[in-house]
Design a protein around this motif. Structure first.
Motif, PDB file in Angstrom:
ATOM      1  N   UNK A 208      46.273  42.407  54.441  1.00  0.00           N
ATOM      2  CA  UNK A 208      45.421  41.330  54.959  1.00  0.00           C
ATOM      3  C   UNK A 208      45.402  41.334  56.483  1.00  0.00           C
ATOM      4  N   UNK A 209      46.552  41.571  57.105  1.00  0.00           N
ATOM      5  CA  UNK A 209      46.626  41.601  58.570  1.00  0.00           C
ATOM      6  C   UNK A 209      45.783  42.732  59.153  1.00  0.00           C
ATOM      7  N   UNK A 210      45.724  43.867  58.446  1.00  0.00           N
ATOM      8  CA  UNK A 210      45.035  45.046  58.977  1.00  0.00           C
ATOM      9  C   UNK A 210      43.623  45.216  58.422  1.00  0.00           C
ATOM     10  N   UNK A 211      43.193  44.307  57.566  1.00  0.00           N
ATOM     11  CA  UNK A 211      41.841  44.398  57.025  1.00  0.00           C
ATOM     12  C   UNK A 211      41.645  45.542  56.048  1.00  0.00           C
ATOM     13  N   UNK A 212      42.706  45.894  55.331  1.00  0.00           N
ATOM     14  CA  UNK A 212      42.640  46.961  54.329  1.00  0.00           C
ATOM     15  C   UNK A 212      42.486  46.333  52.950  1.00  0.00           C
ATOM     16  N   UNK A 213      41.492  46.784  52.186  1.00  0.00           N
ATOM     17  CA  UNK A 213      41.358  46.327  50.809  1.00  0.00           C
ATOM     18  C   UNK A 213      42.452  46.942  49.960  1.00  0.00           C
ATOM     19  N   UNK A 214      43.180  46.126  49.222  1.00  0.00           N
ATOM     20  CA  UNK A 214      44.329  46.606  48.450  1.00  0.00           C
ATOM     21  C   UNK A 214      44.146  46.263  46.978  1.00  0.00           C
ATOM     22  N   UNK A 215      44.370  47.247  46.114  1.00  0.00           N
ATOM     23  CA  UNK A 215      44.320  47.052  44.661  1.00  0.00           C
ATOM     24  C   UNK A 215      45.626  47.579  44.080  1.00  0.00           C
ATOM     25  N   UNK A 216      46.376  46.702  43.404  1.00  0.00           N
ATOM     26  CA  UNK A 216      47.685  47.065  42.852  1.00  0.00           C
ATOM     27  C   UNK A 216      47.760  46.565  41.418  1.00  0.00           C
ATOM     28  N   UNK A 217      48.338  47.355  40.550  1.00  0.00           N
ATOM     29  CA  UNK A 217      48.574  46.882  39.187  1.00  0.00           C
ATOM     30  C   UNK A 217      49.736  45.895  39.195  1.00  0.00           C
ATOM     31  N   UNK A 218      49.525  44.759  38.566  1.00  0.00           N
ATOM     32  CA  UNK A 218      50.500  43.671  38.614  1.00  0.00           C
ATOM     33  C   UNK A 218      51.804  44.050  37.916  1.00  0.00           C
ATOM     34  N   UNK A 219      52.914  43.778  38.591  1.00  0.00           N
ATOM     35  CA  UNK A 219      54.230  43.952  37.979  1.00  0.00           C
ATOM     36  C   UNK A 219      54.976  42.628  37.881  1.00  0.00           C
ATOM     37  N   UNK A 220      54.838  41.778  38.908  1.00  0.00           N
ATOM     38  CA  UNK A 220      55.588  40.521  38.961  1.00  0.00           C
ATOM     39  C   UNK A 220      54.664  39.338  38.655  1.00  0.00           C
ATOM     40  N   UNK A 221      55.037  38.572  37.650  1.00  0.00           N
ATOM     41  CA  UNK A 221      54.282  37.360  37.309  1.00  0.00           C
ATOM     42  C   UNK A 221      54.714  36.259  38.278  1.00  0.00           C
ATOM     43  N   UNK A 222      54.124  36.275  39.459  1.00  0.00           N
ATOM     44  CA  UNK A 222      54.591  35.453  40.574  1.00  0.00           C
ATOM     45  C   UNK A 222      54.233  33.973  40.409  1.00  0.00           C
ATOM     46  N   UNK A 223      55.032  33.140  41.070  1.00  0.00           N
ATOM     47  CA  UNK A 223      54.750  31.703  41.135  1.00  0.00           C
ATOM     48  C   UNK A 223      53.630  31.468  42.141  1.00  0.00           C
ATOM     49  N   UNK A 224      52.706  30.568  41.788  1.00  0.00           N
ATOM     50  CA  UNK A 224      51.561  30.270  42.642  1.00  0.00           C
ATOM     51  C   UNK A 224      51.726  28.914  43.313  1.00  0.00           C
ATOM     52  N   UNK A 225      51.038  28.753  44.414  1.00  0.00           N
ATOM     53  CA  UNK A 225      50.939  27.455  45.073  1.00  0.00           C
ATOM     54  C   UNK A 225      49.541  26.931  44.767  1.00  0.00           C
ATOM     55  N   UNK A 226      49.411  26.219  43.645  1.00  0.00           N
ATOM     56  CA  UNK A 226      48.103  25.803  43.143  1.00  0.00           C
ATOM     57  C   UNK A 226      47.940  24.292  43.294  1.00  0.00           C
ATOM     58  N   UNK A 227      46.934  23.873  44.057  1.00  0.00           N
ATOM     59  CA  UNK A 227      46.716  22.446  44.318  1.00  0.00           C
ATOM     60  C   UNK A 227      46.402  21.677  43.042  1.00  0.00           C
ATOM     61  N   UNK A 228      45.688  22.313  42.112  1.00  0.00           N
ATOM     62  CA  UNK A 228      45.249  21.615  40.901  1.00  0.00           C
ATOM     63  C   UNK A 228      46.269  21.657  39.777  1.00  0.00           C
ATOM     64  N   UNK A 229      47.025  22.754  39.680  1.00  0.00           N
ATOM     65  CA  UNK A 229      47.881  22.943  38.506  1.00  0.00           C
ATOM     66  C   UNK A 229      49.371  23.024  38.827  1.00  0.00           C
ATOM     67  N   UNK A 230      49.753  22.930  40.083  1.00  0.00           N
ATOM     68  CA  UNK A 230      51.167  22.967  40.424  1.00  0.00           C
ATOM     69  C   UNK A 230      51.731  24.378  40.426  1.00  0.00           C
ATOM     70  N   UNK A 231      53.019  24.494  40.069  1.00  0.00           N
ATOM     71  CA  UNK A 231      53.721  25.781  40.150  1.00  0.00           C
ATOM     72  C   UNK A 231      53.488  26.646  38.914  1.00  0.00           C
ATOM     73  N   UNK A 232      52.251  26.997  38.670  1.00  0.00           N
ATOM     74  CA  UNK A 232      51.958  27.923  37.586  1.00  0.00           C
ATOM     75  C   UNK A 232      52.288  29.345  38.014  1.00  0.00           C
ATOM     76  N   UNK A 233      52.434  30.230  37.019  1.00  0.00           N
ATOM     77  CA  UNK A 233      52.532  31.653  37.309  1.00  0.00           C
ATOM     78  C   UNK A 233      51.172  32.307  37.077  1.00  0.00           C
TER      79      UNK A 233
END
Length: 475
Positions: A208-233
């Motif tokens: 994001x800092x360098x303006x490079x488009x990045x596509x990665x296959x998901x490995x970690x079901x990360x915790x989100x900071x979601x205003x509507x749904x709270x700490x969903x993964x």
């Protein structure tokens, strides 16, 4: 990529002329060694060299302390950078591969690549490559490559999470992104594609800092900071989204799976990755900030009985607005397979794991040179699929294509139907690649498709042997 053959008839000269080992004698010797070994990339040095004196010169070259992996591959990387110019977008794929030298007990300073439950260790090297492709998939070359002998980790478990990312082996993914950003022409957009191992928070920040488009296959079901749904993964958040469409994907057969066409549901969402999930506090996490990314899930809901469902979940810094842009992310990820072919070419086509250098430093330098040959074989294969109508002189010297024509028409020449005189007009890339592959066992029948890597490199060995004879006879 055109005009790769110089007037002296050597693509090696064009690609590696900038190599500098701080000694003119070494620079000249490198050109000779590279040219000889490039003709027979799968053979050991003593067989690929023209005679024993040439073989000894090659062994002494790799033994010289001024010669190392970085200096050998550097001119190729600079040429790859130049080849990105003129492209609106390049797709850059990263991956690592293990080089197994466990059977070579006399090779010193190898690292651990695997430990079995009984404590037995396999020895070898780790190679990490960053390969640039045109938007249509033509391999332009390597933008970075690193090699190392892995050491045992001193920090384990929770302690390992406290180690700065810059001191971890996984930092190579960030280094690969930085190299691509620095080397790709400024007017060219970069899309970087990686597999699960690159699902690293800092890599997304860097992209994001360098303006490079990045596509990665998901490995970690990360915790989100979601205003509507709270700490969903992530997977919980995707489960709340509607299906945006369907796509059919052909799944090739494998040892345990039959070929079939799978219909996948498409579901995507913009998400905010929590920089400090559930208040986790480490020196590494404290430097993070929340970041917005897109996640797209391709999922087979009704697989055939006895088959596991196909699931691809991809996380990207590229905006996903609709089904069309979601499918574009999938297409980018599919291009990751090219780097698997690159490693296969290096291991199978160049037979790199059979090399018996007696220490890891020399072995690394040799692998650096073979990496360039592997790219060249890969490029030749893809060139046939992208510019089949182009003149074969973009990839072969005059002596090479004339020898190839003679081998292709040898039966007609023997029977008297043709004179042993090659035409003035060189064949196309399509014709030349198929003729080379036929020397390696490709049959070229109607339903055989395009020739693959193995038949091409086998045919290349046959062609190089014949070229030597042709050049002697036409002196």
């Amino acid at each position: 990529m055109t005009n790769t053959i110089k007037e002296d008839g050597s693509w090696v000269e064009s690609e590696l002329s900038a190599a500098d080992f701080n000694e003119l004698r070494l620079n000249k010797r490198f050109q000779v060694i590279a040219r000889e070994l490039s003709q027979y990339p799968s053979l050991p040095i003593n067989q690929a060299s023209s005679d024993w004196a040439a073989a000894k010169a090659a062994y002494r070259f790799f033994q010289n302390q001024k010669v190392d992996f970085k200096k050998i591959i550097e001119p190729h990387i600079l040429n790859t950078s130049l080849r990105t110019k003129g492209h609106d977008r390049v797709v850059v794929v990263q991956d690592s591969s293990v080089m197994d030298f466990s059977k070579h007990s006399k090779t010193k300073d190898l690292g651990m690549i695997h430990t079995f439950n009984d404590g037995v260790e396999l020895k070898g090297l780790i190679l990490h490559a960053t390969l640039a492709l045109s938007e249509k998939g033509l391999p332009l070359g390597l933008l970075s490559e690193s090699i190392w002998a892995r050491k045992k980790q001193s920090a384990k478990g929770h302690e390992h999470t406290k180690v700065p990312i810059s001191e971890k082996e996984s930092f190579r993914w960030i280094e690969g992104l930085r190299s691509a950003h620095n080397l790709v022409h400024p007017d060219t957009e970069i899309v970087m594609v990686c597999d699960r191992e690159a699902d690293i928070y800092e890599l997304f920040e860097e992209a994001l800092d360098r303006g490079v488009g990045l596509v990665v296959r998901l490995q970690h079901d990360r915790v989100l900071d979601d205003e509507d749904y709270g700490d969903l993964k992530i997977y919980d958040r995707l489960g709340l989204e509607k299906i945006s469409g369907y796509v059919q994907v052909e799944i090739p057969s494998s040892g345990h799976r039959s070929q079939r066409v799978a219909e996948l549901e498409i579901c995507y969402s913009k998400v905010t990755l929590a920089s400090q999930p559930r208040g986790v506090k480490t020196s590494r996490v404290s430097q993070r900030s929340d970041i917005d990314v897109w996640v797209v899930d391709f999922r087979e809901s009704s697989p055939p009985k006895g088959e596991s469902p196909l699931v691809w979940t991809l996380i990207s810094t590229i905006e996903i607005r609709d089904k069309k842009s979601a499918l574009q992310i999938m297409n980018y990820y599919k291009m990751r397979w090219t780097i698997e072919l690159y490693f296969k070419t290096l291991k199978t086509g160049c037979n790199i794991e059979s090399c018996r250098m007696n220490d890891a430093r020399k072995l690394m330098s040799y692998i650096g040179l073979q990496s360039i040959f592997a790219w060249r074989l890969l490029w030749m294969t893809f060139l046939n699929r992208h510019t089949p109508e182009a003149s074969c002189e973009t990839m072969l010297t005059e002596n090479e294509w004339k020898t190839l024509w003679l081998k292709k028409n040898r039966r007609k020449i023997k029977s008297g139907e043709l004179k042993p005189v090659p035409p003035e007009q060189p064949p196309s890339v399509y014709e030349a690649v198929r003729w080379i592959a036929m020397q390696g066992g490709f049959l070229g029948r109607k339903n055989d498709g395009e020739p693959g890597m193995i038949s091409i490199w086998r045919g290349w060995l046959q062609l190089m042997s014949a070229v030597e004879v042709y050049e002697i006879l036409t002196l």
